[in-house]
Design a protein around this motif. Sequence first.
Motif, PDB file in Angstrom:
ATOM      1  N   ARG A  13       0.624  -1.446   0.135  1.00  5.78           N
ATOM      2  CA  ARG A  13      -0.319   0.187   0.365  1.00  5.78           C
ATOM      3  C   ARG A  13       1.155   1.697  -0.025  1.00  5.78           C
ATOM      4  O   ARG A  13       0.633   2.150  -0.578  1.00  5.78           O
ATOM      5  CB  ARG A  13      -0.579   0.206   0.628  1.00  5.78           C
ATOM      6  CG  ARG A  13      -2.247  -0.936   1.360  1.00  5.78           C
ATOM      7  CD  ARG A  13      -2.724  -1.349   2.239  1.00  5.78           C
ATOM      8  NE  ARG A  13      -3.786   0.546   2.271  1.00  5.78           N
ATOM      9  CZ  ARG A  13      -5.364   0.041   1.921  1.00  5.78           C
ATOM     10  NH1 ARG A  13      -5.749  -1.241   2.437  1.00  5.78           N
ATOM     11  NH2 ARG A  13      -5.988   1.305   2.325  1.00  5.78           N
ATOM     12  N   THR A  14       1.715   1.431   0.235  1.00  8.46           N
ATOM     13  CA  THR A  14       2.739   2.524   0.788  1.00  8.46           C
ATOM     14  C   THR A  14       2.982   2.991  -0.081  1.00  8.46           C
ATOM     15  O   THR A  14       3.865   3.694  -1.168  1.00  8.46           O
ATOM     16  CB  THR A  14       4.365   2.035   1.743  1.00  8.46           C
ATOM     17  OG1 THR A  14       2.959   2.341   3.070  1.00  8.46           O
ATOM     18  CG2 THR A  14       4.422   3.732   1.316  1.00  8.46           C
ATOM     19  N   ALA A  15       3.457   2.044  -1.064  1.00  6.37           N
ATOM     20  CA  ALA A  15       4.047   1.782  -3.010  1.00  6.37           C
ATOM     21  C   ALA A  15       3.270   2.366  -3.781  1.00  6.37           C
ATOM     22  O   ALA A  15       3.251   2.104  -5.287  1.00  6.37           O
ATOM     23  CB  ALA A  15       4.731   0.432  -2.517  1.00  6.37           C
ATOM     24  N   GLY A  16       2.147   2.074  -3.423  1.00  9.18           N
ATOM     25  CA  GLY A  16       0.724   2.682  -4.168  1.00  9.18           C
ATOM     26  C   GLY A  16       0.204   0.922  -4.845  1.00  9.18           C
ATOM     27  O   GLY A  16      -0.740   1.178  -6.327  1.00  9.18           O
ATOM     28  N   ILE A  17       0.754   0.079  -4.189  1.00  6.48           N
ATOM     29  CA  ILE A  17      -0.179  -0.696  -4.813  1.00  6.48           C
ATOM     30  C   ILE A  17      -0.953  -1.922  -3.525  1.00  6.48           C
ATOM     31  O   ILE A  17      -0.918  -1.913  -2.923  1.00  6.48           O
ATOM     32  CB  ILE A  17       1.289  -2.347  -4.845  1.00  6.48           C
ATOM     33  CG1 ILE A  17       1.912  -1.769  -5.836  1.00  6.48           C
ATOM     34  CG2 ILE A  17       0.548  -3.323  -5.709  1.00  6.48           C
ATOM     35  CD1 ILE A  17       3.460  -2.443  -5.566  1.00  6.48           C
ATOM     36  N   PRO A  24      -3.912   7.469 -14.226  1.00  7.55           N
ATOM     37  CA  PRO A  24      -2.639   6.944 -13.666  1.00  7.55           C
ATOM     38  C   PRO A  24      -1.728   7.769 -12.616  1.00  7.55           C
ATOM     39  O   PRO A  24      -1.138   6.429 -12.060  1.00  7.55           O
ATOM     40  CB  PRO A  24      -1.981   7.112 -15.289  1.00  7.55           C
ATOM     41  CG  PRO A  24      -3.041   8.212 -15.904  1.00  7.55           C
ATOM     42  CD  PRO A  24      -3.613   8.055 -15.777  1.00  7.55           C
ATOM     43  N   ALA A  25      -2.313   8.734 -12.534  1.00 10.72           N
ATOM     44  CA  ALA A  25      -1.556   9.462 -11.191  1.00 10.72           C
ATOM     45  C   ALA A  25      -2.277   9.263  -9.917  1.00 10.72           C
ATOM     46  O   ALA A  25      -1.224  10.029  -9.426  1.00 10.72           O
ATOM     47  CB  ALA A  25      -0.827  10.364 -11.890  1.00 10.72           C
ATOM     48  N   GLU A  26      -3.574   9.041 -10.248  1.00 10.27           N
ATOM     49  CA  GLU A  26      -4.022   9.391  -9.082  1.00 10.27           C
ATOM     50  C   GLU A  26      -3.746   8.202  -7.671  1.00 10.27           C
ATOM     51  O   GLU A  26      -3.243   7.279  -8.029  1.00 10.27           O
ATOM     52  CB  GLU A  26      -5.724   8.699  -9.221  1.00 10.27           C
ATOM     53  CG  GLU A  26      -6.107   9.361  -8.484  1.00 10.27           C
ATOM     54  CD  GLU A  26      -6.849  11.132  -8.415  1.00 10.27           C
ATOM     55  OE1 GLU A  26      -7.129  10.993  -6.774  1.00 10.27           O
ATOM     56  OE2 GLU A  26      -7.272  11.305  -9.306  1.00 10.27           O
ATOM     57  N   GLU A  27      -3.851   8.865  -6.369  1.00 10.49           N
ATOM     58  CA  GLU A  27      -3.411   8.659  -5.116  1.00 10.49           C
ATOM     59  C   GLU A  27      -4.830   7.516  -4.946  1.00 10.49           C
ATOM     60  O   GLU A  27      -5.339   7.672  -4.831  1.00 10.49           O
ATOM     61  CB  GLU A  27      -3.390   8.949  -3.482  1.00 10.49           C
ATOM     62  CG  GLU A  27      -2.384  10.586  -4.628  1.00 10.49           C
ATOM     63  CD  GLU A  27      -0.741   9.696  -3.826  1.00 10.49           C
ATOM     64  OE1 GLU A  27      -0.364   8.873  -2.873  1.00 10.49           O
ATOM     65  OE2 GLU A  27       0.288  10.326  -4.712  1.00 10.49           O
ATOM     66  N   LEU A  28      -4.054   6.192  -4.131  1.00 10.98           N
ATOM     67  CA  LEU A  28      -4.396   5.089  -3.463  1.00 10.98           C
ATOM     68  C   LEU A  28      -6.259   5.448  -3.127  1.00 10.98           C
ATOM     69  O   LEU A  28      -6.895   5.353  -3.114  1.00 10.98           O
ATOM     70  CB  LEU A  28      -3.912   3.723  -3.618  1.00 10.98           C
ATOM     71  CG  LEU A  28      -4.306   2.206  -2.863  1.00 10.98           C
ATOM     72  CD1 LEU A  28      -2.662   1.244  -2.546  1.00 10.98           C
ATOM     73  CD2 LEU A  28      -4.315   2.779  -1.214  1.00 10.98           C
ATOM     74  N   SER A  29      -5.347   6.326  -2.294  1.00  8.34           N
ATOM     75  CA  SER A  29      -6.722   7.130  -0.846  1.00  8.34           C
ATOM     76  C   SER A  29      -7.519   7.432  -1.224  1.00  8.34           C
ATOM     77  O   SER A  29      -8.533   7.341  -0.335  1.00  8.34           O
ATOM     78  CB  SER A  29      -5.324   7.772   0.162  1.00  8.34           C
ATOM     79  OG  SER A  29      -4.738   8.977  -0.198  1.00  8.34           O
TER      80      SER A  29
END
Length: 378
Positions: free
Chosen positions: A218-222, A319-324
């Motif tokens: 999650r920290t890596a955006g996965i 594509p650049a949107e944050e996971l949160s």
Amino acid sequence: ANAILGHLPNGVNAQPLWGARGVLAYLNDSQVEYLRQSSSGVVVEDCPEFLPGAPYQEACSQADVQSSKPAPVPWNLAQSGAYALHTARNLTGRGVMVSVLGYDLSHSHMSLVGRIKHFRKFAPAPGRTTQSIDDLLLIHPLGILAGTHPNQLLGVAPEVELALATVQRGPVSVPNIMYAIQWLMEPSPDKKPAALFLAVDFVGQAPRPLRELLNSCRTAGILPVAAAGNNPDRITGMGALPEVVTIAALDQWKNRAPFSGQGPVVVDGFPFNKPDFSEPGLSIFGPSYENGAFRYGSGTLQSAAHFVGIWALMKEARPAEELSSMLSALATTSLDIGPSGNDSQTGLGLINPTAALYALENPLPPATYSLRVPARKN
């Protein structure tokens, strides 16, 4: 990890696991005691083997789908919102990668030709199994996620790229799972996966190193995504973890499937609701490795595959949107079903990806405040 390796006795089988901030090592009791005495700051935790969760078998009726005439738009693609994203926005998952952790079963099927770009085994292959349930554990959800069919729509994200890691079916080895997840976090030097689809699960409580690894994803955006499981009385294994987005199964009428796992769950002594969202998971059309055919099958892996596919479509659009922020948009626009609010049967409900994308593209303006200062009396 390197500091810990320096304290291990010579000849110990050990491998750094940077995602979990530690080392996986095979130690006997005396070596464990030596490590504890030589480095007081090191925490030693066992990584046991778990029994795998049982798939849902009752609703896996074989259908001669090659001679049937299915609806032009499969109900599950309409209900999940995938068809709307295909037609209104031309989103297919193009340019997006998804990592998948599954059992070492056959994944060769005409519906997945060209989709699996990276593959690696993390356990020896078992003997070929003939149980009809096995295709529902890997090939069927893969087809729902990314498959194609010559005569109809099939996969939620039919142009997504897949990175597949497999572990041996049977008692689940936590070290093998963690090695596989670490590889799936970066299977390609030039592209990062948008999600990690956990198609392997077990009955039991996940150890802390595995949770650390999933938190690193999650920290890596996965985004780690798991099924709610096919035991209607509970949710265990990775589906019970707060680090994972857990998906329940719905039928065609937006009712919770009778086999879909439900919470609440208790982790570190704190109860909280699981699952998180719901997606179609009952009588879903997908591939079968028996004679390269297709079949209808059910399960929460099938519902999780829908969510992962929708996530890939949204990442194609943003594509650049944050996971949160993507998760927040899905949470605030989902259709509440079942008990009111965030419940332990269907979570926040059925996601509405079109509305979520609209919310991301048209954020509310920041609140403005006016401060009125009373006139000073002379």
